[in-house]
Design an enzyme around this catalytic site. Sequence first.
Site, PDB file in Angstrom:
ATOM      1  N   ARG A 120      63.273 -79.983 -68.178  1.00 38.34           N
ATOM      2  CA  ARG A 120      61.835 -79.783 -67.885  1.00 38.34           C
ATOM      3  C   ARG A 120      61.125 -81.129 -67.780  1.00 38.34           C
ATOM      4  NH1 ARG A 120      64.248 -76.286 -67.289  1.00 38.34           N
ATOM      5  NH2 ARG A 120      64.145 -74.172 -68.051  1.00 38.34           N
TER       6      ARG A 120
ATOM      7  N   SER B 121      56.856 -69.833 -70.448  1.00 41.01           N
ATOM      8  CA  SER B 121      57.224 -70.384 -71.763  1.00 41.01           C
ATOM      9  C   SER B 121      56.220 -71.462 -72.139  1.00 41.01           C
ATOM     10  CB  SER B 121      58.616 -71.021 -71.698  1.00 41.01           C
ATOM     11  OG  SER B 121      59.544 -70.065 -71.267  1.00 41.01           O
TER      12      SER B 121
ATOM     13  N   GLU C   5      55.050 -77.007 -72.941  1.00 41.62           N
ATOM     14  CA  GLU C   5      55.589 -77.187 -71.582  1.00 41.62           C
ATOM     15  C   GLU C   5      54.464 -77.362 -70.563  1.00 41.62           C
ATOM     16  OE1 GLU C   5      59.231 -74.759 -70.659  1.00 41.62           O
ATOM     17  OE2 GLU C   5      58.124 -74.358 -68.826  1.00 41.62           O
TER      18      GLU C   5
HETATM   19  C1  FAD Z   1      55.283 -65.930 -65.854  1.00 42.92           C
HETATM   20  C2  FAD Z   1      55.769 -67.362 -65.737  1.00 42.92           C
HETATM   21  C3  FAD Z   1      57.121 -67.636 -65.803  1.00 42.92           C
HETATM   22  C4  FAD Z   1      57.586 -68.952 -65.679  1.00 42.92           C
HETATM   23  N1  FAD Z   1      58.931 -69.172 -65.745  1.00 42.92           N
HETATM   24  C5  FAD Z   1      59.418 -70.426 -65.610  1.00 42.92           C
HETATM   25  C6  FAD Z   1      60.829 -70.661 -65.645  1.00 42.92           C
HETATM   26  O1  FAD Z   1      61.623 -69.733 -65.779  1.00 42.92           O
HETATM   27  N2  FAD Z   1      61.256 -71.930 -65.522  1.00 42.92           N
HETATM   28  C7  FAD Z   1      60.396 -72.979 -65.350  1.00 42.92           C
HETATM   29  O2  FAD Z   1      60.875 -74.113 -65.231  1.00 42.92           O
HETATM   30  N3  FAD Z   1      59.069 -72.788 -65.301  1.00 42.92           N
HETATM   31  C8  FAD Z   1      58.543 -71.538 -65.422  1.00 42.92           C
HETATM   32  N4  FAD Z   1      57.196 -71.332 -65.391  1.00 42.92           N
HETATM   33  C9  FAD Z   1      56.282 -72.477 -65.264  1.00 42.92           C
HETATM   34  C10 FAD Z   1      55.792 -72.747 -63.819  1.00 42.92           C
HETATM   35  O3  FAD Z   1      55.981 -71.635 -62.998  1.00 42.92           O
HETATM   36  C11 FAD Z   1      56.502 -73.941 -63.180  1.00 42.92           C
HETATM   37  O4  FAD Z   1      56.300 -75.089 -63.972  1.00 42.92           O
HETATM   38  C12 FAD Z   1      56.015 -74.222 -61.765  1.00 42.92           C
HETATM   39  O5  FAD Z   1      56.844 -75.188 -61.159  1.00 42.92           O
HETATM   40  C13 FAD Z   1      54.567 -74.709 -61.729  1.00 42.92           C
HETATM   41  O6  FAD Z   1      54.159 -74.695 -60.375  1.00 42.92           O
HETATM   42  P1  FAD Z   1      52.638 -74.730 -59.958  1.00 42.92           P
HETATM   43  O7  FAD Z   1      52.584 -74.931 -58.486  1.00 42.92           O
HETATM   44  O8  FAD Z   1      51.922 -73.565 -60.472  1.00 42.92           O
HETATM   45  O9  FAD Z   1      52.151 -76.077 -60.692  1.00 42.92           O
HETATM   46  P2  FAD Z   1      50.734 -76.393 -61.337  1.00 42.92           P
HETATM   47  O10 FAD Z   1      50.563 -75.595 -62.571  1.00 42.92           O
HETATM   48  O11 FAD Z   1      49.664 -76.305 -60.312  1.00 42.92           O
HETATM   49  O12 FAD Z   1      50.940 -77.922 -61.744  1.00 42.92           O
HETATM   50  C14 FAD Z   1      51.849 -78.284 -62.750  1.00 42.92           C
HETATM   51  C15 FAD Z   1      51.947 -79.828 -62.785  1.00 42.92           C
HETATM   52  O13 FAD Z   1      52.555 -80.284 -61.576  1.00 42.92           O
HETATM   53  C16 FAD Z   1      51.671 -81.168 -60.873  1.00 42.92           C
HETATM   54  N5  FAD Z   1      51.814 -80.848 -59.449  1.00 42.92           N
HETATM   55  C17 FAD Z   1      51.682 -79.631 -58.867  1.00 42.92           C
HETATM   56  N6  FAD Z   1      51.917 -79.719 -57.553  1.00 42.92           N
HETATM   57  C18 FAD Z   1      52.188 -81.021 -57.282  1.00 42.92           C
HETATM   58  C19 FAD Z   1      52.492 -81.758 -56.085  1.00 42.92           C
HETATM   59  N7  FAD Z   1      52.581 -81.157 -54.897  1.00 42.92           N
HETATM   60  N8  FAD Z   1      52.654 -83.090 -56.192  1.00 42.92           N
HETATM   61  C20 FAD Z   1      52.575 -83.718 -57.387  1.00 42.92           C
HETATM   62  N9  FAD Z   1      52.311 -83.086 -58.552  1.00 42.92           N
HETATM   63  C21 FAD Z   1      52.104 -81.755 -58.490  1.00 42.92           C
HETATM   64  C22 FAD Z   1      50.285 -80.861 -61.408  1.00 42.92           C
HETATM   65  O14 FAD Z   1      49.431 -81.989 -61.285  1.00 42.92           O
HETATM   66  C23 FAD Z   1      50.587 -80.529 -62.861  1.00 42.92           C
HETATM   67  O15 FAD Z   1      50.760 -81.717 -63.610  1.00 42.92           O
HETATM   68  C24 FAD Z   1      56.680 -70.021 -65.499  1.00 42.92           C
HETATM   69  C25 FAD Z   1      55.309 -69.743 -65.421  1.00 42.92           C
HETATM   70  C26 FAD Z   1      54.846 -68.433 -65.540  1.00 42.92           C
HETATM   71  C27 FAD Z   1      53.376 -68.148 -65.420  1.00 42.92           C
END
Ligand code: FAD
Length: 342
Positions: free
Chosen positions: A168, A242, A338
């Site tokens: 992660r 998580s 996380e």
């Molecule tokens: C129900 C649920 C289940 C999940 N299960 C998992 C799992 O099984 N495994 C796992 O690893 N994660 C899981 N996650 C966490 C999450 O889905 C991941 O971390 C996902 O990659 C976040 O994507 P996002 O676009 O929503 O990022 P955001 O929440 O919008 O951003 C997260 C971080 O990434 C940065 N960021 C976003 N986009 C960019 C970009 N294009 N360039 C540079 N920086 C950027 C943001 O600035 C921030 O720091 C889960 C979340 C939920 C709600």
Amino acid sequence: MPLPPWLESDVSLKAMNTFGLPATARRLVRIRQDADVRRVLDSPEVGRSAKLVLGGGSNLVLTRDVDEVVLKVEVEGLRLVETRPDAYIVEAGAGMTWHEVVDRTIANGWPGLENLALIPGTVGAAPVQNIGAYGLELAERFESLEGVDLVTGRGVTLDRRMCLFGYRDSVFKHVLAGKTVITRVRLRLPRPWVPVLGYLELERKVAETGITQPTPRQVFDWICAIRRAKLPDPAAIGNAGSFFKNPVVTPDQCRDIIGRDPHVVHYPMPDGSFKLAAGWMIEACGWKGKSIGRAGVYEKQALVLVNRGDAIGAEVVTLARAIQESVYGRFGIRLEPEPVVV
Ligand SMILES: Cc1cc2nc3c(=O)[nH]c(=O)nc-3n(C[C@H](O)[C@H](O)[C@H](O)COP(=O)(O)OP(=O)(O)OC[C@H]3O[C@@H](n4cnc5c(N)ncnc54)[C@H](O)[C@@H]3O)c2cc1C
């Protein structure tokens, strides 16, 4: 002076974060191509202001209104860029929904991402925390990425080595934190396809169904079913998945913790360390199903914190700290969140 048309002001972020936490972006720009980032950097209105990159908001806890300029990444596109003897190289726009890319790559005959199905969020955020689930991490399917440097405005390309992927973790949480907008990700999908079935719940599916050689679509369906049974759907109940990382400890630390509770769930890692199940420790401290204010611990999985309705970010943070203190008091382990707390 009127704002340029591409600069939106006072935008509610409540529907843009899966926790459903209230917050307003004073200024927000939608990034659909690299040139949109450069336009922001060159603009007299916001060029020098601090920036916050936003994908699907599924790994965020918003505790305040956002004064930074929000760069909402919406770069689209999915294409096969190269067919190598040992892999398909597929490029996806950073604003695409991750799950849609998993689904479409399988439909197009480029499987390999199925264990990561149904992870919310965008493609661009996937390398930031090296998303992982059910025995697979993005790093194992990653070729390279492209982005724009938020200081110089120059285009950057990073390969797997440069991303410094860990559990992660990646360079985007350290040296490059907040410094790069990822706009495209190249995925390396191995040929021939070999299913990754080592995870206990997948082994159970093989045993239940008697299918020892599943297709990519079957593995995808199994993963979706497993996840739906135990994780809350953010559309129904706000959450960020998580909430804490599973702590990784030395053999000595692991022995100490087993001394405190012989039932502690722990897994040996290839490098000799041990991974502890954070959810088990939280449950052992009695938190499952409990709440502080309008933030709570999910009834079916203690690792997930949820919004019980109109919670604010401060309530989630208060609950998270109370859990951290309990777990430290009982096991001597500091749980690390996380999601990114803003
Ligand atoms: C129900 C649920 C289940 C999940 N299960 C998992 C799992 O099984 N495994 C796992 O690893 N994660 C899981 N996650 C966490 C999450 O889905 C991941 O971390 C996902 O990659 C976040 O994507 P996002 O676009 O929503 O990022 P955001 O929440 O919008 O951003 C997260 C971080 O990434 C940065 N960021 C976003 N986009 C960019 C970009 N294009 N360039 C540079 N920086 C950027 C943001 O600035 C921030 O720091 C889960 C979340 C939920 C709600």
